[in-house]
Each structure stands twice: as C-alpha cells, then as structure tokens.
Scaffold this motif. Structure first.
Motif, PDB file in Angstrom:
ATOM      1  N   ALA A  95       9.890   3.833   1.130  1.00 54.22           N
ATOM      2  CA  ALA A  95       8.602   3.849   1.839  1.00 54.22           C
ATOM      3  C   ALA A  95       7.452   3.636   0.860  1.00 54.22           C
ATOM      4  O   ALA A  95       6.503   2.898   1.153  1.00 54.22           O
ATOM      5  N   ALA A  96       7.530   4.275  -0.308  1.00 51.55           N
ATOM      6  CA  ALA A  96       6.478   4.107  -1.322  1.00 51.55           C
ATOM      7  C   ALA A  96       6.429   2.660  -1.798  1.00 51.55           C
ATOM      8  O   ALA A  96       5.344   2.075  -1.928  1.00 51.55           O
ATOM      9  N   ILE A  97       7.594   2.074  -2.043  1.00 50.04           N
ATOM     10  CA  ILE A  97       7.643   0.676  -2.475  1.00 50.04           C
ATOM     11  C   ILE A  97       7.083  -0.230  -1.382  1.00 50.04           C
ATOM     12  O   ILE A  97       6.297  -1.136  -1.649  1.00 50.04           O
ATOM     13  N   GLY A  98       7.471   0.040  -0.141  1.00 52.53           N
ATOM     14  CA  GLY A  98       6.976  -0.758   0.981  1.00 52.53           C
ATOM     15  C   GLY A  98       5.470  -0.658   1.170  1.00 52.53           C
ATOM     16  O   GLY A  98       4.826  -1.604   1.623  1.00 52.53           O
ATOM     17  N   SER A  99       4.910   0.486   0.792  1.00 52.67           N
ATOM     18  CA  SER A  99       3.466   0.672   0.961  1.00 52.67           C
ATOM     19  C   SER A  99       2.650  -0.148  -0.023  1.00 52.67           C
ATOM     20  O   SER A  99       1.438  -0.283   0.137  1.00 52.67           O
ATOM     21  N   THR A 100       3.303  -0.688  -1.051  1.00 52.14           N
ATOM     22  CA  THR A 100       2.566  -1.433  -2.075  1.00 52.14           C
ATOM     23  C   THR A 100       2.339  -2.894  -1.709  1.00 52.14           C
ATOM     24  O   THR A 100       1.662  -3.605  -2.435  1.00 52.14           O
ATOM     25  N   HIS A 101       2.905  -3.315  -0.597  1.00 55.01           N
ATOM     26  CA  HIS A 101       2.758  -4.717  -0.202  1.00 55.01           C
ATOM     27  C   HIS A 101       1.943  -4.810   1.072  1.00 55.01           C
ATOM     28  O   HIS A 101       2.238  -4.164   2.058  1.00 55.01           O
ATOM     29  N   LYS A 102       0.917  -5.595   1.018  1.00 59.97           N
ATOM     30  CA  LYS A 102       0.093  -5.845   2.189  1.00 59.97           C
ATOM     31  C   LYS A 102      -0.235  -7.320   2.202  1.00 59.97           C
ATOM     32  O   LYS A 102      -0.624  -7.898   1.198  1.00 59.97           O
ATOM     33  N   VAL A 117      -1.322   1.312  -6.152  1.00 54.38           N
ATOM     34  CA  VAL A 117      -1.550   2.418  -7.077  1.00 54.38           C
ATOM     35  C   VAL A 117      -0.233   2.927  -7.655  1.00 54.38           C
ATOM     36  O   VAL A 117      -0.232   3.791  -8.523  1.00 54.38           O
ATOM     37  N   PHE A 118       0.864   2.417  -7.183  1.00 50.54           N
ATOM     38  CA  PHE A 118       2.182   2.790  -7.700  1.00 50.54           C
ATOM     39  C   PHE A 118       2.643   1.810  -8.763  1.00 50.54           C
ATOM     40  O   PHE A 118       2.317   0.623  -8.717  1.00 50.54           O
ATOM     41  N   ASP A 119       3.450   2.301  -9.682  1.00 51.42           N
ATOM     42  CA  ASP A 119       4.150   1.442 -10.628  1.00 51.42           C
ATOM     43  C   ASP A 119       5.435   1.008  -9.909  1.00 51.42           C
ATOM     44  O   ASP A 119       6.440   1.716  -9.914  1.00 51.42           O
ATOM     45  N   VAL A 120       5.385  -0.140  -9.262  1.00 46.83           N
ATOM     46  CA  VAL A 120       6.479  -0.591  -8.410  1.00 46.83           C
ATOM     47  C   VAL A 120       7.766  -0.777  -9.205  1.00 46.83           C
ATOM     48  O   VAL A 120       8.846  -0.430  -8.730  1.00 46.83           O
TER      49      VAL A 120
END
Length: 150
Positions: A95-102, A117-120
């Motif tokens: 979910a965190a990884i998915g939140s990094t793509h828009k 804001v995450f280090d993917v």
C-alpha cells in the motif's frame, strides 16, 4: 486424515456454504404468482446442517496446530500467527509503495506537482524480503500439514 486434507475439506465446506447462501438469497424473493427455482426453506435447513461440519474440522485443526511443531520447534499455531503478521506487513508495504505513484494531472508547469515522500527502493527491498520470508514459512507450514495426522 492428514491436517492438509482437513484444511482442504474446510475450504470446500466454506465454498459450499457461500454458494448455498447465494442460492438462498436468489430464491428468497419472487414476483407474485411465480415460484422460486429452489425451495429457500429447504436450502436453509441444508445449510444449517452443513455448518456443523466445519465446526468439527476447525476443532480438530486447531488441536493439531497447537500440538504439533515445525522442525525449528515452533508450534504450527505460532507459525500461522507469524505468517498472518507477515501478510499484514507485506500488505502495508505494498500500500505504501502504491501510494507513491500518481498519474500526472498537470496541464502546465505552474500546477500541482506530486512528490513521493517514501524511499520506494527501500520499501521495495523490504517488500521482497518479506515475500521471501513468507514463502519460506508457508512452505514449512505446508510440509508440516501433510505430515500431521488428525
């Protein structure tokens, strides 16, 4: 019966109950003057009878899980609890990884720009490590399930 067979049977019974539930709902209401394709009262009675079978299996499965150990000394119950925790952690990372793509919604350079804001890369590595650990634990649990007799 082996533990793995009991688990498969439990899954089949759960699917059967879900199917029966759908059939009951589909046949519970008909237009005036029509008859249902199946008798919902009979289906309900049959479903009640089927609900007792998983109960017996679950008791036997839980007893086997508590009483049997993996080669590393953990009970099957402890291993299953760890597996559930790993699954939840993996889902959180995904979910965190998915939140990094828009998808870009900018029409010009002056509109809003989204920045992760995450280090993917780090999250992806953690996710891959968890997936590996989960696969290995699942393999141990599955191997044990085919050895344990209820």
């Amino acid at each position: 019966m082996k533990l793995a067979e009991a688990l498969l049977l439990r899954g089949d019974l759960q699917k059967k109950l879900a199917s029966m539930r759908e059939r009951i709902v589909r046949n519970g209401l008909v237009q005036e003057g029509n008859t249902p394709q199946e008798d919902p009262e009979a289906l309900l009675l049959e479903a009640y009878a089927v609900t007792t079978e998983p109960e017996k299996l679950v008791l036997a499965i839980n007893a086997a899980n508590m009483g049997n150990k993996l080669p590393d000394g953990r009970s099957l119950t402890a291993a299953i609890a760890e597996r559930d925790s790993l699954i939840q952690r993996y889902a959180l990372l995904q979910a965190a990884i998915g939140s990094t793509h828009k998808e870009p919604d900018r029409y010009s350079a002056r509109e809003i720009k989204w920045v992760s804001v995450f280090d993917v890369k780090k999250l992806q590595k953690q996710s891959e490590d968890l997936a590996k650990k989960l696969r290995e634990l699942n393999a141990k649990i599955q191997e044990s399930n085919w050895q344990v007799v209820l």
